[in-house]
Scaffold this active site. Structure first.
Site, PDB file in Angstrom:
ATOM      1  N   SER A 112       0.848  -1.196   0.000  1.00 39.83           N
ATOM      2  CA  SER A 112       0.000   0.000   0.000  1.00 39.83           C
ATOM      3  C   SER A 112       0.877   1.237   0.000  1.00 39.83           C
ATOM      4  O   SER A 112       1.984   1.231   0.563  1.00 39.83           O
ATOM      5  CB  SER A 112      -0.889   0.016   1.240  1.00 39.83           C
ATOM      6  OG  SER A 112      -1.554   1.260   1.386  1.00 39.83           O
ATOM      7  N   TYR A 123      -1.830  -0.105  10.184  1.00 43.38           N
ATOM      8  CA  TYR A 123      -1.947  -0.713   8.853  1.00 43.38           C
ATOM      9  C   TYR A 123      -0.744  -0.318   7.998  1.00 43.38           C
ATOM     10  O   TYR A 123      -0.146  -1.159   7.306  1.00 43.38           O
ATOM     11  CB  TYR A 123      -3.254  -0.250   8.207  1.00 43.38           C
ATOM     12  CG  TYR A 123      -3.462  -0.666   6.773  1.00 43.38           C
ATOM     13  CD1 TYR A 123      -3.958  -1.932   6.468  1.00 43.38           C
ATOM     14  CD2 TYR A 123      -3.193   0.213   5.726  1.00 43.38           C
ATOM     15  CE1 TYR A 123      -4.169  -2.304   5.141  1.00 43.38           C
ATOM     16  CE2 TYR A 123      -3.405  -0.153   4.403  1.00 43.38           C
ATOM     17  CZ  TYR A 123      -3.890  -1.408   4.118  1.00 43.38           C
ATOM     18  OH  TYR A 123      -4.097  -1.781   2.807  1.00 43.38           O
TER      19      TYR A 123
END
Length: 242
Positions: free
Chosen positions: A140, A154
């Protein structure tokens, strides 16, 4: 014939990856967590492209279930596993870290990092006895942007995925296994707690928009293809310029 396992394959980026790979000649194992109907729809699309498909309910943090996934693929009579796309992800803890539910943080990190390691472990075992293969880890943009006020845990897990991609690529190169990653930016999927997130971030993106799942699927397909035969240990940013 290529056989690729896609975790989190029932929707969003994972579903787009399954469809794209089927169009390029892969048989597909669709790993899904809860939505069996969505997984069946993806499998139907794979079969419509002339490829074989299998759906398997899977919690990637449970090693016994991961083992069962690979056993199910073998029992189905498919070709040996040649590809793994570590796409399953979780960001259930949302907001500033000071307000976070640490149980949810732990669960997210288990899915986003530990699950990647477990699936890679069993893919390596399968591929090393069948002439090699390719692993693609979905990272990501948050890994290098940090995602403050949203989910720094995250981001930390995805930074860990990037480290796994580099280290593991060196560990298994001698086995004929390539390990790469794709780091999406903000993509139009149901993953984000705020449905309008792509529109919100669009002004900060050099290309001026959020991305589409198919744009991530194309990068994954390239990394799994023979065209990428000399690529390992790298993570491609597909972020609109971020």
């Amino acid at each position: 014939m290529p056989l690729t396992i896609v975790t989190g394959g029932s929707r969003g980026i994972g579903a787009a990856i399954c469809r794209r790979l089927a169009a390029e000649g892969h048989d597909i194992v669709v790993g899904y967590r809860t939505d069996a109907d969505a997984a069946d729809e993806v499998a139907a699309a794979v079969r419509s492209a002339g490829r074989r498909a299998l759906t398997v309910e899977l919690d990637t943090t449970d090693e016994s279930q991961v083992e069962a996934l690979f056993a199910a693929a073998a029992a189905a009579g498919f070709s040996p596993v040649t590809g793994l796309v570590n796409n399953a992800g979780s960001a259930s803890a949302f907001g500033p870290l000071a307000d976070a539910d640490i149980a949810a943080v732990r669960r997210d990190i288990d899915v986003d990092l530990v699950g990647v390691l477990i699936c890679a472990k069993h893919a390596i075992r399968a591929m090393s006895t069948n002439g090699g293969g390719s692993i693609v880890n979905i990272s990501s943009a948050s890994a290098y942007l940090g995602s403050p006020d949203r989910y720094v845990h995250y981001a930390a897990a995805k930074a860990g995925v990037d480290a796994v991609t580099v280290g593991l690529s060196k560990e298994v190169a001698r086995l004929g296994i390539r390990v790469n990653g794709v780091a999406p930016g903000t993509i139009y999927t149901g993953f984000h707690p705020e449905p309008d997130r792509p529109e919100v971030v669009a002004p900060t993106v050099p290309l001026g928009r959020g991305g589409q799942p198919d744009e991530i699927a194309g990068a994954v397909a390239w990394l799994l293809s023979d065209d990428a035969s000399y690529a390992t240990g790298t993570t491609i940013r597909v972020t609109g310029g971020l």
